[in-house]
Design an enzyme around this catalytic site. Structure first.
Site, PDB file in Angstrom:
ATOM      1  N   GLN A  72       0.862  -1.135   0.042  1.00 22.62           N
ATOM      2  CA  GLN A  72       0.181  -0.200   0.044  1.00 22.62           C
ATOM      3  C   GLN A  72       0.892   1.062  -0.207  1.00 22.62           C
ATOM      4  OE1 GLN A  72      -3.331   0.903  -0.054  1.00 22.62           O
ATOM      5  NE2 GLN A  72      -2.728   3.011   0.152  1.00 22.62           N
ATOM      6  N   CYS A  73       0.784   1.940  -1.129  1.00 23.00           N
ATOM      7  CA  CYS A  73       1.854   3.020  -1.230  1.00 23.00           C
ATOM      8  C   CYS A  73       1.449   4.532  -0.781  1.00 23.00           C
ATOM      9  CB  CYS A  73       2.599   2.773  -2.615  1.00 23.00           C
ATOM     10  SG  CYS A  73       3.860   1.550  -2.664  1.00 23.00           S
ATOM     11  N   PRO A  91      -5.804  -2.029   5.076  1.00 22.89           N
ATOM     12  CA  PRO A  91      -6.363  -0.882   5.971  1.00 22.89           C
ATOM     13  C   PRO A  91      -7.335  -0.050   5.242  1.00 22.89           C
ATOM     14  CG  PRO A  91      -4.101  -0.597   5.066  1.00 22.89           C
ATOM     15  CD  PRO A  91      -4.522  -1.898   4.658  1.00 22.89           C
ATOM     16  N   TYR A  92      -7.459  -0.331   4.004  1.00 22.37           N
ATOM     17  CA  TYR A  92      -8.486   0.984   3.504  1.00 22.37           C
ATOM     18  C   TYR A  92      -9.822  -0.077   2.790  1.00 22.37           C
ATOM     19  CZ  TYR A  92      -5.121   4.235   3.846  1.00 22.37           C
ATOM     20  OH  TYR A  92      -4.079   5.125   4.332  1.00 22.37           O
ATOM     21  N   GLY A  93     -10.775   0.651   2.359  1.00 23.54           N
ATOM     22  CA  GLY A  93     -12.106   0.151   1.865  1.00 23.54           C
ATOM     23  C   GLY A  93     -11.420  -0.427   0.426  1.00 23.54           C
ATOM     24  N   HIS A 119     -16.202   3.719  -6.590  1.00 26.33           N
ATOM     25  CA  HIS A 119     -15.281   4.820  -6.251  1.00 26.33           C
ATOM     26  C   HIS A 119     -14.019   4.685  -6.941  1.00 26.33           C
ATOM     27  CE1 HIS A 119     -13.535   7.839  -3.227  1.00 26.33           C
ATOM     28  NE2 HIS A 119     -12.482   7.050  -3.619  1.00 26.33           N
ATOM     29  N   GLU A 120     -13.538   3.369  -6.703  1.00 30.89           N
ATOM     30  CA  GLU A 120     -12.403   3.245  -7.360  1.00 30.89           C
ATOM     31  C   GLU A 120     -12.126   3.299  -8.716  1.00 30.89           C
ATOM     32  OE1 GLU A 120     -10.321   3.418  -4.748  1.00 30.89           O
ATOM     33  OE2 GLU A 120     -11.500   3.029  -3.322  1.00 30.89           O
ATOM     34  N   HIS A 172     -11.570   6.479  -9.850  1.00 31.05           N
ATOM     35  CA  HIS A 172     -10.174   7.158  -9.799  1.00 31.05           C
ATOM     36  C   HIS A 172      -9.587   6.929 -11.136  1.00 31.05           C
ATOM     37  CE1 HIS A 172      -9.461   8.669  -5.797  1.00 31.05           C
ATOM     38  NE2 HIS A 172     -10.048   7.669  -5.266  1.00 31.05           N
ATOM     39  N   GLU A 176      -9.556  13.208  -4.819  1.00 30.21           N
ATOM     40  CA  GLU A 176     -10.580  12.253  -3.810  1.00 30.21           C
ATOM     41  C   GLU A 176     -12.093  13.166  -3.807  1.00 30.21           C
ATOM     42  OE1 GLU A 176     -10.495   9.292  -2.878  1.00 30.21           O
ATOM     43  OE2 GLU A 176      -8.324   9.006  -2.849  1.00 30.21           O
ATOM     44  N   ASP A 221      -0.282  11.163   6.020  1.00 33.55           N
ATOM     45  CA  ASP A 221      -1.209  10.034   6.614  1.00 33.55           C
ATOM     46  C   ASP A 221      -2.024  10.843   7.712  1.00 33.55           C
ATOM     47  OD1 ASP A 221      -1.399   7.515   5.176  1.00 33.55           O
ATOM     48  OD2 ASP A 221       1.006   7.076   5.919  1.00 33.55           O
ATOM     49  N   TYR A 266     -12.578  14.350   0.725  1.00 33.45           N
ATOM     50  CA  TYR A 266     -13.762  13.604   0.101  1.00 33.45           C
ATOM     51  C   TYR A 266     -14.914  14.521   0.110  1.00 33.45           C
ATOM     52  CZ  TYR A 266     -10.724   9.395   0.573  1.00 33.45           C
ATOM     53  OH  TYR A 266      -9.872   8.588   0.813  1.00 33.45           O
ATOM     54  N   ARG A 269      -9.503  -2.667   8.803  1.00 28.46           N
ATOM     55  CA  ARG A 269     -10.072  -1.535   7.808  1.00 28.46           C
ATOM     56  C   ARG A 269      -9.949  -0.163   8.822  1.00 28.46           C
ATOM     57  NH1 ARG A 269     -15.319  -1.023   4.211  1.00 28.46           N
ATOM     58  NH2 ARG A 269     -15.312   1.101   3.394  1.00 28.46           N
TER      59      ARG A 269
END
Ligand code: BES
Ligand code: ZN
Length: 677
Positions: A198-199, A326-328, A355-356, A359, A378, A435, A443, A629
């Protein structure tokens, strides 16, 4: 008033906007910037009271020269830029590292370049070579969250336009914040290890030395040797048996992307086709439910194409990760990563996929120039996500999800404090870890600004063609807040004339973009779908003194969708904590505790924790240790920590399950429950 040319820039004090507009124009031609500053200082108007002098800091001069302001990278992006990156990695699940090398294709932007400075974080670098010849390198002192500058000296001083290859041999270490290695016990199948990266925002530097700034867009290729199936955020171009039970998997990302979109996962993975350009990947145990849950993927992509431009990335695959993701969702190109908590069994969480997908245009094709303009990624994406789901499910649903978003925005604003700089759309991230500023604000405040503009200029008829033109104009480029605004004005003026520009002028952009707190305008969303939720919540809220509670029955919630249950519960979290006999009765009638839908479960546990309802504590512990998450675990840890007899339980739970969490989630939870500053 006379000042030295390099350190001053002149602007008319009543004309800040024009000045900013000019600077943003000049940013597209960086070599003119310094001259611009000099020319202005000789302007005869300098002695006039109409002008004020702005002293530029060294950093600002530098950013003016290279055209951007980028406080979150250590690399010398004003002097050199990466065009392509090739990764050659071997995965060791035993040592929990990736080892190998990276080859960067670089090009100098100015004359007299003596070195390349790259971002790196907790990497073990062994060698650097320039065009095949070994060269000297050094690793600077660690700058906290920004990592360490990796400086490679060039054998000869390079003039502008010099292209060359730099190879760095290295491996990751156990401190890597970009990858989580999972033990077999942490996976669904329990037989094989697993890894995922996860970058976003600034962890690519922990995966490979690179110019870790979204302003640098590059293509990449990779060859990864592994005992288990590998997938990446790129097109899969081949696989070779290399003996010893190992295979070499090849990938190519041919569209330019920022470094934060480089992604990898490996484990016992299987794929199943779910659409003409989509495969869902996951462990075999969940493939049936995943294929069912995400069956609407193609519909979302084609709706995105109708709204914007043709989908550019070839494939749109999905990877369902193990529960500690850690994310949706994460919009890794060609391969979106999603949390398994989306597998609700009723498609109620697939807006995350919409949503993704959004992007693919907003963020991946048109990319924020730095994390200070993250809202452009976002806010736009939420706006397009809701356009997509609105087209498919109707306007009432778009309004309803905007109401849910508004509540999230309120919670984030309250958490930071209404005057916190973290509540601005266009933030100042000097010395700040992006972060730490992550929240619903970019958002939802971003969404609300776009929603407001759409309304003010005359609705979708006027606004939707602009969205498309925006993507066409900035595709494959980066964009900052000023450039976004300049284009908005230019487009509206050119296409619809002064009348629409006058409408735009009624918007206080400065307040929206740089003001703190909640948006300056009440969006007045349509409450058709929310009214029943509000009424029921109100009924409970006003029944506090009632011992019998006869007015409630299981039927109350029967016809509610998952989203309506969420809004009902959210409304209760806004009220004073409920007396415990109400909580008991509510659960008896509505059977909320056993609900597996993660969003409903989360909101119910929140209602209970706010009133320190201790019977829920074991359920909370279960939920926050079953999945990682951050949207769920962070608020629940915070609430448990604050609840009566909860603080020690929160700490003990976290410490016992520390290994389960992704390193980024772990760091943030530690701050949330007072284990770390
Ligand atoms: N790009 C984000 C996730 C992200 C942002 C990771 C910043 C790291 C730093 C992704 O697109 C996202 O927004 N995910 C949301 C989904 C949602 C808003 C539908 C999430 O994870 O909850
Ligand atoms: Zn997003």
């Amino acid at each position: 008033m006379r000042h030295r040319a390099q350190t001053v820039c002149i602007k008319r004090h009543n004309c800040i906007e024009t000045w900013k507009h000019r600077v943003s124009k000049l940013q597209q031609a960086p070599q003119f910037n310094l001259r611009f500053a000099r020319a202005r200082s000789r302007d005869p108007g300098i002695s006039s009271t109409n002008y004020i002098v702005v002293l530029l800091t060294a950093e600002e001069i530098l950013s003016t020269m290279c055209g951007i302001r980028e406080p979150n990278t250590l690399s010398n992006i004003s002097q050199v830029k990466t065009t392509h990156l090739h990764l050659d990695w071997t995965i060791s699940f035993e040592k929990k590292i990736l080892s190998g090398y990276v080859v960067l294709d670089l090009i100098t932007l100015v004359d007299n370049v003596e070195k390349v400075v790259l971002d790196s974080s907790f990497l073990d670098v062994t060698k650097a070579s320039y065009e095949g010849k070994e060269v000297k390198f050094s690793i600077g002192e660690r700058q906290d969250t920004f990592g360490s500058a990796l400086t490679v000296e060039l054998p000869t001083i390079a003039k502008a336009g010099t292209a060359f290859k730099l190879r760095v041999d290295y491996s990751t270490t156990d401190k890597c914040t970009a990858i989580q290695f999972l033990k077999p016990s942490q996976t669904e199948g329990k037989q094989n290890p697993y890894l995922f990266s996860q970058c976003e925002p600034i962890h690519a530097r922990a995966l490979s030395p690179c110019q870790d700034s979204p302003s640098i867009k590059l293509t990449y290729s990779a060859v990864v040797t592994s005992p288990l199936q590998v997938v990446m955020s790129a097109l899969h171009t081949g696989v070779k048996d290399v003996g010893n039970g190992l295979k070499a998997y090849s990938f190519e990302q041919r569209t330019t992307i920022p470094s934060y979109l480089i992604a990898i996962a490996a484990g016992n993975l299987v794929g199943r086709e779910i659409g003409p350009r989509s495969t869902v990947w996951c462990e075999p145990e969940v493939i049936d439910s995943a294929a069912w849950e995400f069956a609407d993927t193609e519909k979302f992509i084609s709706t995105g194409e109708q709204l914007l431009t043709p989908y550019e990335w070839g494939r749109y695959d999905l990877l369902v990760l193990p529960p500690s993701f850690p994310y949706g969702g994460m919009e890794n190109p060609c391969l979106t990563f999603v949390t398994p908590t989306l597998l609700a069994g009723d498609k109620s969480a697939v807006d995350v996929v919409a949503h993704e997908i959004a992007h693919s245009w907003m963020g991946n094709l048109v990319t924020t120039e730095s994390w200070e303009h993250f809202w452009l990624n976002e806010g736009w994406t939420v706006f397009i996500e809701r356009k997509i789901t609105g087209r498919i499910h109707g306007e009432a649903e778009r309004q309803f999800s905007s109401i849910i978003g508004w509540k999230a925005l309120k919670e984030s604003t309250e958490l930071f404090g209404a005057d916190s700089p973290a509540t601005r759309l266009n933030t100042d991230l000097t010395g700040i870890d992006p972060d730490d500023y992550f929240s619903s604000i970019p958002y939802e405040k971003g969404f609300n600004l776009l929603y407001h503009i759409e309304k003010v200029v005359g609705g979708p008829k006027i606004f939707e063609p602009y969205m498309k033109a925006y993507v066409e104009n900035f595709a494959s480029k980066t964009v900052n807040t000023e450039q976004w605004k300049t284009f908005l004005y230019e487009y509206m003026g050119k296409t619809y004339g002064q009348e629409v520009v006058d409408k735009l002028n009624t918007i206080d952009f400065e307040l929206w973009l740089r003001g703190t707190g909640m948006p300056p305008v009440d969006p007045k969303f349509d409450t058709t779908l929310a009214d029943a939720c509000y009424e029921l919540a109100h009924k409970w809220d006003t029944a506090r003194e009632d011992k019998e509670l006869k007015q409630f029955s299981a039927k109350d919630l029967e016809n509610f969708t998952a989203a309506q249950k969420i809004v009902f519960l959210e409304r209760l979290t806004d009220a004073e904590p409920l007396p415990h006999h109400l909580i008991t009765k509510m659960d008896e009638l509505y059977h909320l505790t056993p609900i597996r839908n993660a969003d409903v479960r989360f909101r119910w546990q929140q209602v209970c924790l706010q009133t320190s309802f201790e019977p829920i504590y074991p359920e909370v512990v279960k939920f926050v240790t079953e999945q990682g998450r951050m949207k769920f675990v962070r608020p629940l840890y915070r609430l448990l920590y604050k609840a009566k007899n909860g603080a020690q339980l929160a700490k003990d739970t976290y410490l016992e399950h520390r290994d389960f969490y992704h390193p980024i989630a772990g760091q943030l939870i530690e701050k949330d429950i007072g284990l770390k500053q």
